[in-house]
Scaffold this motif. Structure first.
Motif, PDB file in Angstrom:
ATOM      1  N   GLN A 165      39.126  20.536  94.001  1.00  0.00           N
ATOM      2  CA  GLN A 165      40.139  21.143  94.862  1.00  0.00           C
ATOM      3  C   GLN A 165      40.639  22.458  94.263  1.00  0.00           C
ATOM      4  OE1 GLN A 165      43.471  18.697  96.105  1.00  0.00           O
ATOM      5  NE2 GLN A 165      42.181  16.855  96.102  1.00  0.00           N
ATOM      6  N   THR A 166      40.936  22.410  92.961  1.00  0.00           N
ATOM      7  CA  THR A 166      41.458  23.592  92.271  1.00  0.00           C
ATOM      8  C   THR A 166      40.455  24.734  92.290  1.00  0.00           C
ATOM      9  OG1 THR A 166      42.789  22.181  90.830  1.00  0.00           O
ATOM     10  CG2 THR A 166      42.405  24.440  90.098  1.00  0.00           C
ATOM     11  N   LYS A 167      39.189  24.393  92.055  1.00  0.00           N
ATOM     12  CA  LYS A 167      38.135  25.411  92.050  1.00  0.00           C
ATOM     13  C   LYS A 167      38.013  26.063  93.427  1.00  0.00           C
ATOM     14  CE  LYS A 167      34.724  26.950  89.302  1.00  0.00           C
ATOM     15  NZ  LYS A 167      34.922  27.441  87.924  1.00  0.00           N
ATOM     16  N   ILE A 168      38.000  25.256  94.459  1.00  0.00           N
ATOM     17  CA  ILE A 168      37.891  25.766  95.835  1.00  0.00           C
ATOM     18  C   ILE A 168      39.099  26.620  96.189  1.00  0.00           C
ATOM     19  CG2 ILE A 168      37.896  25.085  98.271  1.00  0.00           C
ATOM     20  CD1 ILE A 168      36.286  22.580  97.395  1.00  0.00           C
ATOM     21  N   ALA A 169      40.279  26.098  95.873  1.00  0.00           N
ATOM     22  CA  ALA A 169      41.517  26.809  96.226  1.00  0.00           C
ATOM     23  C   ALA A 169      41.608  28.149  95.520  1.00  0.00           C
ATOM     24  CB  ALA A 169      42.728  25.946  95.882  1.00  0.00           C
ATOM     25  N   ASN A 170      41.251  28.195  94.237  1.00  0.00           N
ATOM     26  CA  ASN A 170      41.319  29.450  93.488  1.00  0.00           C
ATOM     27  C   ASN A 170      40.358  30.484  94.051  1.00  0.00           C
ATOM     28  OD1 ASN A 170      43.225  28.345  91.815  1.00  0.00           O
ATOM     29  ND2 ASN A 170      41.813  27.921  90.125  1.00  0.00           N
ATOM     30  N   PHE A 171      39.153  30.049  94.411  1.00  0.00           N
ATOM     31  CA  PHE A 171      38.166  30.974  94.967  1.00  0.00           C
ATOM     32  C   PHE A 171      38.633  31.529  96.309  1.00  0.00           C
ATOM     33  CE2 PHE A 171      34.483  31.537  97.830  1.00  0.00           C
ATOM     34  CZ  PHE A 171      33.925  32.641  97.222  1.00  0.00           C
ATOM     35  N   LEU A 172      39.066  30.655  97.210  1.00  0.00           N
ATOM     36  CA  LEU A 172      39.494  31.103  98.529  1.00  0.00           C
ATOM     37  C   LEU A 172      40.784  31.912  98.450  1.00  0.00           C
ATOM     38  CD1 LEU A 172      38.645  27.948 100.676  1.00  0.00           C
ATOM     39  CD2 LEU A 172      37.426  30.125 100.612  1.00  0.00           C
ATOM     40  N   SER A 173      41.635  31.613  97.488  1.00  0.00           N
ATOM     41  CA  SER A 173      42.865  32.404  97.317  1.00  0.00           C
ATOM     42  C   SER A 173      42.537  33.827  96.886  1.00  0.00           C
ATOM     43  CB  SER A 173      43.779  31.738  96.282  1.00  0.00           C
ATOM     44  OG  SER A 173      44.263  30.494  96.754  1.00  0.00           O
ATOM     45  N   SER A 174      41.482  33.982  96.065  1.00  0.00           N
ATOM     46  CA  SER A 174      41.075  35.335  95.658  1.00  0.00           C
ATOM     47  C   SER A 174      40.556  36.124  96.854  1.00  0.00           C
ATOM     48  CB  SER A 174      40.008  35.260  94.564  1.00  0.00           C
ATOM     49  OG  SER A 174      38.783  34.746  95.065  1.00  0.00           O
ATOM     50  N   VAL A 175      39.876  35.441  97.778  1.00  0.00           N
ATOM     51  CA  VAL A 175      39.433  36.096  99.015  1.00  0.00           C
ATOM     52  C   VAL A 175      40.646  36.483  99.855  1.00  0.00           C
ATOM     53  CG1 VAL A 175      38.081  35.854 101.130  1.00  0.00           C
ATOM     54  CG2 VAL A 175      37.257  34.828  99.009  1.00  0.00           C
ATOM     55  N   ASP A 176      41.624  35.584  99.931  1.00  0.00           N
ATOM     56  CA  ASP A 176      42.847  35.873 100.690  1.00  0.00           C
ATOM     57  C   ASP A 176      43.569  37.099 100.135  1.00  0.00           C
ATOM     58  OD1 ASP A 176      42.566  33.837 102.513  1.00  0.00           O
ATOM     59  OD2 ASP A 176      43.789  32.410 101.398  1.00  0.00           O
ATOM     60  N   GLU A 177      43.554  37.235  98.808  1.00  0.00           N
ATOM     61  CA  GLU A 177      44.216  38.397  98.196  1.00  0.00           C
ATOM     62  C   GLU A 177      43.542  39.695  98.628  1.00  0.00           C
ATOM     63  OE1 GLU A 177      44.261  37.767  94.010  1.00  0.00           O
ATOM     64  OE2 GLU A 177      45.651  36.060  94.115  1.00  0.00           O
ATOM     65  N   LYS A 178      42.219  39.676  98.707  1.00  0.00           N
ATOM     66  CA  LYS A 178      41.497  40.870  99.156  1.00  0.00           C
ATOM     67  C   LYS A 178      41.788  41.163 100.632  1.00  0.00           C
ATOM     68  CE  LYS A 178      37.737  40.230  95.824  1.00  0.00           C
ATOM     69  NZ  LYS A 178      36.313  39.917  95.615  1.00  0.00           N
ATOM     70  N   SER A 180      44.518  40.308 102.188  1.00  0.00           N
ATOM     71  CA  SER A 180      45.902  40.779 102.234  1.00  0.00           C
ATOM     72  C   SER A 180      45.998  42.249 101.851  1.00  0.00           C
ATOM     73  CB  SER A 180      46.768  39.939 101.294  1.00  0.00           C
ATOM     74  OG  SER A 180      48.100  40.397 101.273  1.00  0.00           O
ATOM     75  N   LEU A 181      45.230  42.656 100.818  1.00  0.00           N
ATOM     76  CA  LEU A 181      45.231  44.055 100.394  1.00  0.00           C
ATOM     77  C   LEU A 181      44.694  44.959 101.492  1.00  0.00           C
ATOM     78  CD1 LEU A 181      45.613  46.234  98.259  1.00  0.00           C
ATOM     79  CD2 LEU A 181      43.342  45.669  97.370  1.00  0.00           C
ATOM     80  N   LEU A 182      43.579  44.560 102.109  1.00  0.00           N
ATOM     81  CA  LEU A 182      43.002  45.352 103.200  1.00  0.00           C
ATOM     82  C   LEU A 182      43.973  45.424 104.377  1.00  0.00           C
ATOM     83  CD1 LEU A 182      39.252  44.248 103.284  1.00  0.00           C
ATOM     84  CD2 LEU A 182      40.142  46.518 102.726  1.00  0.00           C
ATOM     85  N   ASN A 183      44.650  44.313 104.651  1.00  0.00           N
ATOM     86  CA  ASN A 183      45.598  44.279 105.762  1.00  0.00           C
ATOM     87  C   ASN A 183      46.763  45.227 105.505  1.00  0.00           C
ATOM     88  OD1 ASN A 183      46.242  43.032 108.343  1.00  0.00           O
ATOM     89  ND2 ASN A 183      47.971  42.101 107.282  1.00  0.00           N
ATOM     90  N   ARG A 402      35.308  42.223 108.805  1.00  0.00           N
ATOM     91  CA  ARG A 402      34.127  41.653 108.144  1.00  0.00           C
ATOM     92  C   ARG A 402      34.521  40.612 107.092  1.00  0.00           C
ATOM     93  NH1 ARG A 402      32.063  46.990 108.133  1.00  0.00           N
ATOM     94  NH2 ARG A 402      32.596  47.228 105.931  1.00  0.00           N
ATOM     95  N   LEU A 403      35.552  40.940 106.301  1.00  0.00           N
ATOM     96  CA  LEU A 403      35.983  40.013 105.268  1.00  0.00           C
ATOM     97  C   LEU A 403      36.621  38.770 105.873  1.00  0.00           C
ATOM     98  CD1 LEU A 403      36.095  39.566 102.248  1.00  0.00           C
ATOM     99  CD2 LEU A 403      38.313  40.740 102.193  1.00  0.00           C
ATOM    100  N   THR A 404      37.374  38.943 106.939  1.00  0.00           N
ATOM    101  CA  THR A 404      37.994  37.805 107.615  1.00  0.00           C
ATOM    102  C   THR A 404      36.928  36.883 108.198  1.00  0.00           C
ATOM    103  OG1 THR A 404      39.945  39.145 108.152  1.00  0.00           O
ATOM    104  CG2 THR A 404      39.633  37.119 109.407  1.00  0.00           C
TER     105      THR A 404
END
Length: 416
Positions: A165-178, A180-183, A402-404
């Motif tokens: 769970q932690t591994k998945i959440a950390n990876f997807l959270s890093s995508v969310d950060e990108k 969020s930055l693009l947004n 594209r990232l979304t």
């Protein structure tokens, strides 16, 4: 129990199925509507909860700080808690990122039980297509769909052990950060464009010619002196062909939802008109034409327009609830659409818009709008400058989309 198509190679353990209520504690804030104030503690409503985050700008409501403990007596929020909306809209998800907030009706807060469910993983699970489909399947209601808390709690979800769970959440959270930055970058560009248009058309920001000299003074003229209005084609949905056809059709819904202000037929997707429909020659769009939405439920959309910049080989026409405005005098390419976005014009459009549930503007009133007109050379400079900003916005929006889309693909493959 099966496993997702895509997973991290840290364990061979199977995923297991449990009801949400067995994995997380919850607080359901539905009940009495709290008294609203002009300031105080921010009240997070269903309108603020988007797909993954809390939008503090979309709606701003507050409660009196002295009533906070009573309003939140069922349980105060903590950073990391996961919110999900149960109605209007259904299934939007966010993580609490500040504690000094109150939560409104139609919102349920979940907190994963220790060593069973990580909050960051729960957020991504709620966002996954598989969970969203399950949520919709259990929803009730007609126009407004909703789900009871008692039903939501009993939905069964598949999860791995806490390490995965932690591994998945950390990876997807890093995508969310990108994302969020693009947004943020996209929104900043949009705000910059809005500010630039305001400064240009209030003449706070002035352009100069190639010799460094000021351009001639601007003129204010009625819209009817620079544009003439032509007939449009109010075709029914049955007369449109979304697969193929010879002629493309632009209607008010397209203007509201799909288009930037400069329209290139080779880059935009719009419905076609079935081949058997006959169109008068003057009704085909030409370069420099404005297609203006004459109806909307929103003051911000009424009078929106696009300018035709490239007709291409496949012709198009203005469709349902639109005006087709053709320059009757020489106008610099691309200037008209920015002129129509200026606050000076937008204020007038909001005044002439009439209606209750649906707003509309008449041809007569549109033709009498007073529009600001610089010289042709200055129009060109203005249009080129704002077009360069639009190009940056389009590129940033494309990157964000594209990232979304990639993130959605990950959610599809990483959850059961």
């Amino acid at each position: 129990m099966s496993v997702p198509k895509l997973r991290f190679p840290i364990t061979d353990s199977e995923w297991y199925e449990k009801s949400i209520i067995d994995l997380a504690d919850y607080v359901d804030y539905r009940g009495k509507t709290p008294n609203k104030t002009d300031s105080g503690v921010f009240l997070v409503t269903a309108k603020n909860i988007k797909q993954g985050y809390i939008d503090y700008e979309s709606s701003q409501e507050f409660i009196d700080p002295s009533e906070y403990d009573e309003v939140m007596r069922r349980g105060k929020p903590k950073i990391g808690d996961v919110l999900i909306t149960t109605e209007a809209p259904l299934g939007n998800v966010a993580t609490i990122d500040k504690e000094n907030i109150a939560l409104a009706q139609r919102v349920i807060k979940y907190r994963g039980k220790e060593k069973l469910l990580q909050n960051s993983f729960l957020k991504q699970l709620f966002l996954s297509p598989s969970f969203q489909m399950e949520l919709i399947s259990k929803a009730t209601g007609g126009t407004v769909q909703g789900i009871k808390g008692s039903v939501l709690h009993q939905i069964k979800v598949c999860i791995p052990n806490i390490k995965e769970q932690t591994k998945i959440a950390n990876f997807l959270s890093s995508v969310d950060e990108k994302i969020s930055l693009l947004n943020k970058q996209y929104n900043l560009l949009c705000e910059y464009k809005k500010s630039a248009i305001q400064k240009i058309f209030s003449q706070e920001l002035k352009f100069r010619n190639e010799n460094g000299n000021a351009y001639p003074a601007w003129k204010i003229k009625p819209f009817r002196t620079v544009y003439s209005l032509l007939g449009t084609n109010s075709l029914s949905r049955n007369e449109l062909n979304y697969e193929n056809g010879i002629i493309k059709n632009i209607h008010y819904g397209d203007i509201h939802t799909k288009f930037n202000c400069r329209f290139d037929i080779n880059k935009e997707l719009v419905p076609y008109i079935s081949d058997h429909i006959k169109i008068a020659e003057d009704n085909f769009c030409r370069k420099g034409d404005l297609v203006i939405a004459d109806a909307s439920e929103d003051y911000n959309d009424i009078g929106k327009c696009i300018e035709i910049m490239n007709v291409g080989q496949r012709q198009m026409v203005a469709g349902l609830h639109t005006f087709l405005a053709r320059p009757s005098t020489h106008m610099a390419p691309g200037f008209g659409c920015y002129m129509m976005q200026s606050s000076e014009v937008r204020k007038q459009i909001k005044v002439i818009a009439t209606g209750v549930s649906v707003l509309s503007i008449t041809k007569k009133n549109l033709l009498e709008l007073m529009v600001p007109l610089p010289s042709i050379d200055e129009q060109t400079k203005i249009a080129n400058f704002l077009a360069s900003v639009d190009d940056k916005i389009i590129i940033k929006k494309s990157e964000l989309d594209r990232l979304t889309t990639w993130k959605q693909g990950l959610l599809q493959q990483m959850f059961i």
